[in-house]
Design an enzyme around this catalytic site. Structure first.
Site, PDB file in Angstrom:
ATOM      1  CB  SER A 531      40.072  -8.178  56.415  1.00 20.00           C
ATOM      2  OG  SER A 531      40.178  -8.719  55.313  1.00 20.00           O
ATOM      3  CD  GLU A 616      37.696  -1.952  52.057  1.00 17.37           C
ATOM      4  OE1 GLU A 616      38.549  -3.046  51.474  1.00 17.37           O
ATOM      5  OE2 GLU A 616      37.909  -2.077  53.343  1.00 17.37           O
ATOM      6  CG  HIS A 644      41.259  -4.135  53.241  1.00 14.09           C
ATOM      7  ND1 HIS A 644      39.841  -4.249  53.627  1.00 14.09           N
ATOM      8  CD2 HIS A 644      41.754  -5.141  53.696  1.00 14.09           C
ATOM      9  CE1 HIS A 644      39.813  -5.404  54.041  1.00 14.09           C
ATOM     10  NE2 HIS A 644      40.980  -6.096  54.129  1.00 14.09           N
TER      11      HIS A 644
END
Length: 702
Positions: A531, A616, A644
């Site tokens: 992230s 993702e 995530h």
């Protein structure tokens, strides 16, 4: 008789791909009193840790356990991952706070993942743990909690004496929140039937095709999300008759009331009726922190001491108010103060760099979940006045027998004036004067040093493999130094990449210190991140010469940003300062030249490992494809049914192990014997570097 809710859940589970391979082996869910021989820590030890609450301490520090009305017992959920079955062992425990006796009052249920509203859409999926908060009946004889079985989240009740547990709701929609009434005769709970209706409407819409509009987040799903917010419905459950009716407005209001016994409090009332509370500034990032005041007989007494300006969690001990405050370098210290209302000063009773979670006042003491850099989370009682600590329940007593690298905290201030710190973890068996490969793990280093944010990079497993590790705690955002408005803060952050430069400076400073002290080998430095940490990895790829190899858990910010986030979020990002797809002026080109992987692929030569969630992975494809077209060393792995942050134990172990072997190969030249196929591919990547500008810096030593 099978309920409609359960029938729907079973049908859904049959249609959905199974995340688990078999039933987990839960024979060792509860810790034993056996003695354990000293040995090296391996990745499985971290995957199989017994946990109370979410792994990431930033996710939630409230309601992870609760204390009975008489203050004698604590209740919480214990969870242990089992990578062999890719499942979890779960149990509800009650601990006697006087004798420390532990009782299992319920076993079973499924791991609950948090869903939340994000950037205008509802019920966004994640791999975060959805915290389970047990709540006590007023008589202290039972606890009520949410439990998930076969896709359905219902309320369960367990007797505190261990005599039984059962589901007490049969809601067609998941139970999101609940409170017991003061008299203990009923429970008010909340569901979101509108979410079910919205999903059904989207299903129907799909028969004629979805319009691509603000409901889409392409990086997460190929169908639209319901728009947020979804209205909440409140219900009242009569415990005696088990009948359910809509809750009254007065009953519904209970759902919005915090409870001090759950570790979430911003006010407290003394036995004399005096009320301690916080004056929270109108614009603040910390809604539970403010100026301490006391209201007594209609008169307001304000604590004028500087320490009282940023107080939180007040509680009464006799006629004095105690409160918690975060202070010191980069707010890394948790301190406890005491104030006598009406006096000008305060007294500091206790301070530590350990992490407290979900503290509950129990008389003059605090009962807390506590972590140290080398101590996993456990339940403790603290007497702030004396500093005496009493362990009440240690979920992982065998952890004390494992060999660990010693930890030293390093502090720095960068050119932006931002304070930060990092924990330098020495290799197990460290020899002074010998240089070691060093791996940076981001971007939080508070509490137990496990695997960084996202828990993908096993710090002590690296230390046991002969690596030094720098566990880095991110400095405050440059933008939030000037404003509390998120959009304006992001504009400040993006201007000339001020925040990225701030973070990179904060990382490079302790890395250089480790090199200067003869601990780290300057030719063998790696960096990891998820992230925001992955964004730092991406920026370092383009703007730092310190690092020789990288591993990312999400990838990558690139010029296709508006496509991946969807129309609504794309407008929000443009407002913050990101270019649009059609922008091709000098400013847009300069922006992407400073950050985009694909625009800078010819200049990137260091090896990159990306291990990403399946929802993702296509976000990474622009960057990965550009690097592969130029024969750059990039290896991408995609994990199914992840969002995530990875939640599945088998995936956690795979990510841990591959990251260890990746850095062992690229920084040490060690070929993992059990990874022949992957190593052969890495060898091919290495040879693809021959003749390129960065070959000598990234090839493993002979």
């Amino acid at each position: 008789m099978v309920s409609l809710r359960m029938a729907l859940a079973v049908a859904a589970s049959l249609l959905a791909p199974a995340a688990a391979w078999a039933a987990p082996d839960c024979t060792d869910l509860m810790p034993s009193g056996a003695r354990f021989p000293a040995r090296n820590l391996v990745p499985e030890d971290l995957v199989r840790l017994r946990d109370i609450g979410p792994v990431d301490p930033n996710q939630q520090d409230e309601g992870l356990f609760s204390v009975s009305p008489d203050g004698r017992h604590a209740a919480f959920q214990l969870r242990r991952g089992d990578p062999a079955s890719n499942g979890f062992c779960l149990a509800m425990l009650v601990v006697d706070l006087r004798t420390r006796a532990v009782r299992v009052v319920d076993r079973g249920g499924d791991f609950m993942r948090l869903r939340f509203d994000a950037r205008g859409v509802a019920s966004f999926p994640s791999g975060f743990t959805d915290p389970v908060t047990p709540r006590w009946s007023p008589d202290g004889k039972s606890i009520v909690y949410r439990r998930r079985d076969r896709g359905a989240v219902q309320l369960w009740r367990a007797e505190a004496n261990g005599s039984g547990s059962e589901a007490i709701t049969d809601s067609i929609d998941d139970v999101d929140a609940f409170r017991l009434t003061i008299d203990g005769l009923g429970i008010v709970y909340a569901t979101k039937p509108g979410l079910r209706d919205a999903s059904a409407a989207i299903d129907k819409e799909g028969l004629s095709g979805f319009r691509y509009d603000d409901r889409f987040v392409p990086a997460a799903a190929s169908r639209p999300f319901p728009l947020a917010p979804i209205a909440r419905a409140a219900w009242y459950l009569d415990l005696a008759s088990r009948t359910v009716r809509p809750a009254t407005p007065e009953e519904t209001a209970l759902l919005d009331k915090g409870a001090m016994q759950e570790g979430s409090w911003s006010e407290a009332t003394s036995v004399d009726g005096d009320r301690a509370s916080l004056q929270v500034p109108a614009r603040t990032l910390y809604a539970a922190r403010g100026r301490l005041i006391v209201t007594r007989h209609g008169q307001t007494l304000t604590c004028g001491a500087p320490e009282c300006a940023d107080a939180n969690q007040p509680w009464w001990v006799g006629g004095k108010v105690r409160f918690v405050r975060h202070e010191g370098w980069a707010n890394s210290v948790t301190a406890i103060y005491e104030w006598t209302p009406g006096t000008p000063g305060v007294r500091r009773l206790y301070a530590t760099e350990d992490l407290f979670l979900g503290c509950v006042p129990t008389g003059a003491t605090l009962t807390c979940l506590r972590e140290g850099s080398l101590q996993p989370r456990r339940l403790e009682r603290l007497d702030p006045a004396s500093g005496e600590r009493t362990p009440l329940f240690d979920p992982n007593p065998e952890f004390a027998s494992l060999k660990l690298g010693q930890v030293e905290r390093l502090r720095s201030r960068n050119s932006f004036g931002m304070e930060s710190f990092a924990d330098l973890v020495l290799p197990v068996g460290y020899v002074p004067g010998q240089r070691y490969p060093l791996v940076v793990v981001q971007y939080n280093s508070r509490g137990f040093l496990r695997g960084g944010t996202g828990d993908d990079y096993p710090i002590q497993a690296f230390a046991n493999r002969g690596f030094a590790v720098l566990s880095f705690d991110r400095p405050r955002s440059v933008g939030f130094k000037s404003t509390t408005d998120p959009v304006e803060a992001e504009r400040i952050n993006l201007k000339d990449f001020a925040d990225r430069r701030s973070v990179l400076e904060a990382i490079e400073s302790p890395v250089r210190l480790a090199i200067e002290r003869g601990i780290a080998d300057p030719a063998r430095i790696g960096m990891t991140g998820l992230s925001d940490g992955a964004s730092t990895v991406q920026y370092a790829l383009l703007h730092s010469k310190l690092f020789s190899a990288f591993a990312m858990s999400s990838c990558c910010w690139d010029s296709s940003l508006p496509l991946r986030v969807g129309p609504m979020a794309a407008r929000q990002f443009h407002e913050m300062g990101y270019p649009r797809t059609v922008d091709d002026d000098a400013a847009a080109q300069a922006f992407w030249r400073g950050f985009s992987v694909s625009r800078n692929a010819r200049d990137i030569h260091a090896p990159i490992l990306a291990q990403v969630s399946d929802d993702e992975f296509w976000v990474a494809l622009q960057s990965v494809t550009a690097l592969r077209e130029l024969d750059r060393p990039i290896d991408l792995y995609v994990f199914p049914d992840e969002h995530h942050v990875k939640w599945q134990p088998a995936h956690r172990l795979a990510v841990y192990s591959r990251a260890l072997d990746w850095f062992d190969y690229w920084l040490n030249g060690v070929k993992a014997p059990g990874r022949a196929g992957e190593v052969a591919y890495w060898e091919a990547l290495r040879h693809g570097l021959s003749g390129s500008a960065g070959a000598s810096a990234t090839a493993p030593p002979p």
